[in-house]
Design an enzyme around this catalytic site. Structure first.
Site, mmCIF file in Angstrom:
data_model
loop_
_atom_site.group_PDB
_atom_site.id
_atom_site.type_symbol
_atom_site.label_atom_id
_atom_site.label_comp_id
_atom_site.label_asym_id
_atom_site.label_seq_id
_atom_site.Cartn_x
_atom_site.Cartn_y
_atom_site.Cartn_z
ATOM 1 N N SER A 158 8.556 11.725 27.050
ATOM 2 C CA SER A 158 7.932 11.906 28.357
ATOM 3 C C SER A 158 7.315 10.595 28.818
ATOM 4 O O SER A 158 6.932 9.752 27.996
ATOM 5 C CB SER A 158 6.825 12.969 28.270
ATOM 6 N N TYR A 184 -1.239 14.077 23.471
ATOM 7 C CA TYR A 184 0.127 14.263 23.972
ATOM 8 C C TYR A 184 0.832 12.914 24.088
ATOM 9 O O TYR A 184 1.974 12.755 23.621
ATOM 10 C CB TYR A 184 0.084 14.955 25.336
#
Length: 306
Positions: A158, A184
């Site tokens: 990502s 994350y």
């Protein structure tokens, strides 16, 4: 090193990317394929004639998706197997049960910005799910991947990796206050570094690995962050079918034969950046640094052994 560019882009769908590809006789595993991007990736791979295994936590949901894929593609070689990435025993059981070669492994499953949580082994949940579990899975399946001589690993990362490098001295937030987005980001950086080192380390086996940013898509991944938050402009939101396109490209395209250790978005190789861009493009230099990649590999082995 020539940058890889393709005829596809932001609006391309997984079905468009897979059109004309014949993977009959080849076998693929897609983790987290009971919904969202994983399901659409599996569907596109099944449409090429490949035998596809959905590696999932929720077997009932996985069976329903497998049935739907079989009906929509006409491919009856769609299977479901249990996999919990945070449980080393589950990962080992999945790998032990696998028989024969494996041609494509899509490390798709993941969690995003979840509340603070740790595994029984004391590992931070996002790092454990997004990176360590997939790291253990790929290593356990190495023999099956090597048997093909030209296997591909696709790693869903990502642009969120730009939020944090791997913080070597505090991966599990033992000293820092837990921040779901930093955790994350760290896990997504680890995803890219895995692709870099797996390609280098397993080159003699013909195994290549590439990482990707699928885009901004509303799926179950956002269950902890909400939808429509305004963090991403509406015109940049992709459909699930569009979001799966880059994964399918890396898994199937002849343009990627022998290519590994790279990062893609919108079906094309991304530029390396030295600052967080605020855009949905670009791979941070620290995420493709070979020294960082080797260090993470060694550390990951230590964490799993301990």
């Amino acid at each position: 090193m020539t940058t890889i560019s393709t005829p596809y882009g932001f609006s391309s769908t997984a079905a468009e990317v897979a059109e004309g590809i014949d993977l009959t006789g080849r076998r693929a595993v897609v983790t987290g394929a009971s919904s969202g991007l994983g399901a659409e990736t599996a569907r596109a791979l099944a449409s090429t004639g490949a035998e596809v295994t959905l590696a999932v936590r929720d077997l009932a949901a996985g069976e329903q998706v497998a049935k739907d894929i079989a009906e929509t593609t006409g491919n009856r070689q769609v299977r479901v197997a249990p996999l919990e990435l945070t449980d080393p025993a589950s990962v080992a059981a999945f790998a032990t049960s696998w028989q024969g070669p494996l041609h494509v492994l899509v490390n798709n499953a993941g969690v995003m910005a979840c509340p603070e949580r740790y595994t029984e082994q004391g590992r931070e949940w996002q790092f454990a799910t997004n990176h360590l579990g997939h790291f253990a899975l790929a290593n356990a399946l190495h023999g099956a991947l090597a048997a093909d001589g030209a296997a591909r690993i696709v790693v869903v990362s990502s642009t969120g990796h730009q939020r944090s490098p791997v913080v070597w001295d505090d991966i599990d937030f033992a000293f820092r206050p837990y921040d779901p987005w930093l955790a994350y980001g760290q896990s997504k950086t680890a995803n890219v570094l895995f692709a870099v080192e797996a390609t280098r380390r397993w080159a003699a086996d013909g195994i290549t690995a590439n990482a990707l940013m699928p885009g901004a898509i509303y799926t179950n991944l956002q269950r902890h962050t909400g939808r429509g938050s305004g963090l991403v402009a509406a015109e940049l939101i992709k459909s699930t079918e569009q979001g799966a396109a880059t994964s399918v490209l890396l898994a199937t395209s002849p343009l990627l034969e022998g290519i590994g250790g790279r990062y893609f978005d919108d079906c094309n190789e991304s530029e390396v950046v030295d600052r967080r861009t605020g855009r949905l493009h670009g791979v941070a230099r620290y995420a493709v640094d070979p020294d960082n990649a080797r260090r993470l590999w060694d550390l990951s082995e230590e964490l799993l052994a301990g």
